[in-house]
Design a protein around this motif. Structure first.
Motif, PDB file in Angstrom:
ATOM      1  N   VAL A 210     -57.956  60.721  55.749  1.00  0.00           N
ATOM      2  CA  VAL A 210     -56.774  60.561  56.610  1.00  0.00           C
ATOM      3  C   VAL A 210     -55.605  61.345  56.021  1.00  0.00           C
ATOM      4  O   VAL A 210     -54.845  62.001  56.756  1.00  0.00           O
ATOM      5  CB  VAL A 210     -56.397  59.068  56.777  1.00  0.00           C
ATOM      6  CG1 VAL A 210     -55.129  58.932  57.628  1.00  0.00           C
ATOM      7  CG2 VAL A 210     -57.524  58.295  57.429  1.00  0.00           C
ATOM      8  N   GLU A 211     -55.461  61.313  54.709  1.00  0.00           N
ATOM      9  CA  GLU A 211     -54.392  62.079  54.059  1.00  0.00           C
ATOM     10  C   GLU A 211     -54.516  63.567  54.415  1.00  0.00           C
ATOM     11  O   GLU A 211     -53.531  64.232  54.733  1.00  0.00           O
ATOM     12  CB  GLU A 211     -54.502  61.922  52.541  1.00  0.00           C
ATOM     13  CG  GLU A 211     -53.278  61.287  51.922  1.00  0.00           C
ATOM     14  CD  GLU A 211     -53.622  60.600  50.610  1.00  0.00           C
ATOM     15  OE1 GLU A 211     -54.391  61.171  49.821  1.00  0.00           O
ATOM     16  OE2 GLU A 211     -53.115  59.475  50.415  1.00  0.00           O
TER      17      GLU A 211
ATOM     18  N   ASN B 115     -60.503  50.553  56.043  1.00  0.00           N
ATOM     19  CA  ASN B 115     -59.548  51.396  55.308  1.00  0.00           C
ATOM     20  C   ASN B 115     -59.106  52.584  56.151  1.00  0.00           C
ATOM     21  O   ASN B 115     -57.935  52.963  56.155  1.00  0.00           O
ATOM     22  CB  ASN B 115     -60.165  51.907  54.008  1.00  0.00           C
ATOM     23  CG  ASN B 115     -60.332  50.817  52.971  1.00  0.00           C
ATOM     24  OD1 ASN B 115     -59.896  49.684  53.184  1.00  0.00           O
ATOM     25  ND2 ASN B 115     -60.952  51.137  51.859  1.00  0.00           N
TER      26      ASN B 115
ATOM     27  N   SER C  90     -56.677  51.301  59.077  1.00  0.00           N
ATOM     28  CA  SER C  90     -55.299  50.972  58.688  1.00  0.00           C
ATOM     29  C   SER C  90     -54.532  52.221  58.251  1.00  0.00           C
ATOM     30  O   SER C  90     -53.335  52.339  58.488  1.00  0.00           O
ATOM     31  CB  SER C  90     -55.278  49.893  57.605  1.00  0.00           C
ATOM     32  OG  SER C  90     -55.833  50.386  56.423  1.00  0.00           O
ATOM     33  N   SER C  91     -55.237  53.187  57.631  1.00  0.00           N
ATOM     34  CA  SER C  91     -54.563  54.419  57.211  1.00  0.00           C
ATOM     35  C   SER C  91     -54.174  55.271  58.418  1.00  0.00           C
ATOM     36  O   SER C  91     -53.088  55.839  58.462  1.00  0.00           O
ATOM     37  CB  SER C  91     -55.455  55.236  56.279  1.00  0.00           C
ATOM     38  OG  SER C  91     -55.808  54.471  55.153  1.00  0.00           O
TER      39      SER C  91
ATOM     40  N   GLY D 148     -64.622  56.838  45.538  1.00  0.00           N
ATOM     41  CA  GLY D 148     -64.261  55.674  46.350  1.00  0.00           C
ATOM     42  C   GLY D 148     -63.092  56.035  47.245  1.00  0.00           C
ATOM     43  O   GLY D 148     -62.411  57.035  47.011  1.00  0.00           O
ATOM     44  N   GLY D 149     -62.867  55.243  48.278  1.00  0.00           N
ATOM     45  CA  GLY D 149     -61.711  55.466  49.144  1.00  0.00           C
ATOM     46  C   GLY D 149     -61.758  56.786  49.883  1.00  0.00           C
ATOM     47  O   GLY D 149     -60.724  57.416  50.121  1.00  0.00           O
TER      48      GLY D 149
ATOM     49  N   ALA E  79     -51.165  53.753  59.981  1.00  0.00           N
ATOM     50  CA  ALA E  79     -49.957  54.026  59.192  1.00  0.00           C
ATOM     51  C   ALA E  79     -49.495  55.470  59.384  1.00  0.00           C
ATOM     52  O   ALA E  79     -48.297  55.757  59.358  1.00  0.00           O
ATOM     53  CB  ALA E  79     -50.238  53.765  57.709  1.00  0.00           C
ATOM     54  N   ALA E  80     -50.457  56.373  59.595  1.00  0.00           N
ATOM     55  CA  ALA E  80     -50.110  57.785  59.759  1.00  0.00           C
ATOM     56  C   ALA E  80     -49.726  58.111  61.200  1.00  0.00           C
ATOM     57  O   ALA E  80     -49.323  59.238  61.503  1.00  0.00           O
ATOM     58  CB  ALA E  80     -51.290  58.660  59.329  1.00  0.00           C
TER      59      ALA E  80
ATOM     60  N   LYS F 191     -53.601  64.135  58.044  1.00  0.00           N
ATOM     61  CA  LYS F 191     -52.144  64.007  58.198  1.00  0.00           C
ATOM     62  C   LYS F 191     -51.481  65.327  57.781  1.00  0.00           C
ATOM     63  O   LYS F 191     -50.558  65.817  58.441  1.00  0.00           O
ATOM     64  CB  LYS F 191     -51.653  62.856  57.319  1.00  0.00           C
ATOM     65  CG  LYS F 191     -50.202  62.473  57.537  1.00  0.00           C
ATOM     66  CD  LYS F 191     -49.797  61.353  56.573  1.00  0.00           C
ATOM     67  CE  LYS F 191     -48.330  61.445  56.216  1.00  0.00           C
ATOM     68  NZ  LYS F 191     -48.062  60.986  54.857  1.00  0.00           N
TER      69      LYS F 191
ATOM     70  N   ILE G 122     -59.601  57.084  53.126  1.00  0.00           N
ATOM     71  CA  ILE G 122     -58.159  57.187  52.889  1.00  0.00           C
ATOM     72  C   ILE G 122     -57.787  58.634  52.574  1.00  0.00           C
ATOM     73  O   ILE G 122     -56.813  59.173  53.110  1.00  0.00           O
ATOM     74  CB  ILE G 122     -57.741  56.238  51.742  1.00  0.00           C
ATOM     75  CG1 ILE G 122     -58.109  54.799  52.114  1.00  0.00           C
ATOM     76  CG2 ILE G 122     -56.249  56.352  51.456  1.00  0.00           C
ATOM     77  CD1 ILE G 122     -58.132  53.851  50.943  1.00  0.00           C
ATOM     78  N   LYS G 123     -58.618  59.268  51.735  1.00  0.00           N
ATOM     79  CA  LYS G 123     -58.362  60.671  51.392  1.00  0.00           C
ATOM     80  C   LYS G 123     -58.530  61.561  52.631  1.00  0.00           C
ATOM     81  O   LYS G 123     -57.782  62.522  52.816  1.00  0.00           O
ATOM     82  CB  LYS G 123     -59.324  61.133  50.286  1.00  0.00           C
ATOM     83  CG  LYS G 123     -58.990  60.538  48.934  1.00  0.00           C
ATOM     84  CD  LYS G 123     -59.820  61.193  47.828  1.00  0.00           C
ATOM     85  CE  LYS G 123     -59.632  60.461  46.509  1.00  0.00           C
ATOM     86  NZ  LYS G 123     -60.659  59.428  46.287  1.00  0.00           N
TER      87      LYS G 123
END
Lengths: 104, 277
Positions: A56-57, A75, A78-79, A49-50, A82-83, A60, A53-54
């Motif tokens: 984008v991490e 998701n 918004s990530s 899941g997610g 934020a980045a 980044k 988000i991973k």
């Protein structure tokens, strides 16, 4: 500027833009200053899941400034915000052309 | 005695069997653990006297303390936290409420706040005590709610019937854990058999006692039925493929009201399970 494209294959010469962001097969990164290409398998591809988000991490950590892809979910959006990574969506076709257009 | 009714494949008759058992027994507690679409109440028709919101603890970031070091996101097994350049995003829908982020934070900047994911309804009809879990729309994590209902309402002595969710993943495993017996209800089709085989494997792994009920028993092929019987678990009951049962079910009439002779069959099934436990 470092541009990341969600890609269907690792080789930037032949790869197409993967319409999925979080679960794309590869990320191809082009650095407009050095002219250098790099390619990475997406570590979030098979996340339970997610995935976005991973992903984008990961981008980044690769100091990416702009993401070029087909579609982004809430998701991912918004990530990326934020980045501080900008996103260009609705892109189809070859990775080479997508990067050329994004660089302009 | 605690008995869970599961199936693997959906739509094979978990609720049909659970409600029929509950309506045939004396003094029983019914837990509807199929929290994504609970429907036992349609057949049991309880008077609901109480509704309790259910929440999980999710992280709240104190931005006066946060240094954006990213330790919380690294600690999170579920990717529920994203640390940006000068903000932190918490994805409540991915959070399991485990508090790892809070423990990992070197600045002590994380506290917890409740995040409502569902609701528990408590009611009664005659000799049935009825407890239903309901997961809010758009929420994805049913396991914490199932775990809580079992802990809070499933630890009493006496007879408890648990209507488990379909599938063979975490919600199913959580539903059948710590029960005395698992009834696996299936239909004699290749799809029913395939999911049944996985369910049987899980039940064996968890070292739980179990038996099989075949619904729509005259449907499908004899070959599949033979394979079901060859799984090494007792076949406790066969329910025929009957238009009367289906029509009744579509109107919220339980099996035991459509075919009253099933009350005796349900009682016998329960007694047989009691002997096996």
């Amino acid at each position: 500027m470092r541009i990341a494209v969600s890609a269907t294959e690792a080789d930037y010469n032949v790869a197409g833009v993967d319409p999925r962001f979080g679960r794309c097969s590869f990320f191809i990164i082009y650095d407009t200053e050095t002219g250098e290409w790099s390619s990475f398998p997406n570590p979030a591809k098979d996340a339970v899941g997610g995935a976005a988000i991973k992903a984008v991490e990961f981008l980044k950590s690769k100091n990416v400034d702009v993401v070029v892809t087909g579609n982004l979910g809430p998701n991912a959006t918004s990530s990326l915000t934020a980045a501080g990574i900008r996103a260009i969506t609705g892109v189809t076709g070859k990775v080479l052309n997508a990067v050329k257009r994004a660089g302009e | 005695m605690k008995v869970a009714i599961g199936s693997g494949k959906g739509g094979t008759g978990k609720t049909l069997l659970s409600t029929s058992l509950a309506l045939s027994l004396e003094y029983v507690r019914y837990l509807d653990l199929d929290v994504e679409e609970p429907n036992g109440h349609i057949f049991i028709k309880p008077d609901i006297r109480e509704k309790i919101p259910f929440s999980i603890p999710v992280p709240e970031i104190d931005f006066n303390r946060c240094t954006y070091c990213g330790e919380c996101a690294k600690a999170c097994e579920f990717g529920a936290i994203f640390v940006g350049t000068n903000t932190v995003n918490v994805f409540e829908k991915l959070c399991h409420g485990c508090a790892s982020c809070k423990l990992a934070c070197p600045e002590n900047a994380i506290s917890e706040r409740p995040y409502v994911v569902g609701e528990i309804s408590i009611g009664r009809r005659d000799k049935i005590e009825y407890i239903m879990g309901y997961l809010k729309l758009t929420e994805a994590l049913s396991t914490p709610l199932i775990r809580y209902i079992k802990k809070e309402y499933g630890m009493v002595s006496g007879d408890i019937i648990m209507d488990a969710p379909p599938g063979t993943s975490c919600p199913f495993v959580q539903s059948i854990s710590d029960t005395d017996f698992v009834i696996l209800i299936t239909e004699p089709t290749p799809f029913g058999l395939s999911d049944l085989e996985i369910s049987v494997e899980i039940v064996r792994d968890m070292k739980l006692k179990a038996g099989i009920v075949i619904n729509r028993a005259d449907l499908g092929s004899e070959e599949v039925k033979e394979k079901i019987k060859g799984l090494g678990l007792p076949v406790l009951l066969e329910i025929p493929f009957s238009k009367d049962i289906a029509v009744g079910y579509s109107k919220g009439i339980p099996l035991v009201d459509v075919l009253p002779e099933y009350r005796e069959k349900m009682k016998k099934l329960w007694e047989r399970i009691r002997e096996m436990v």
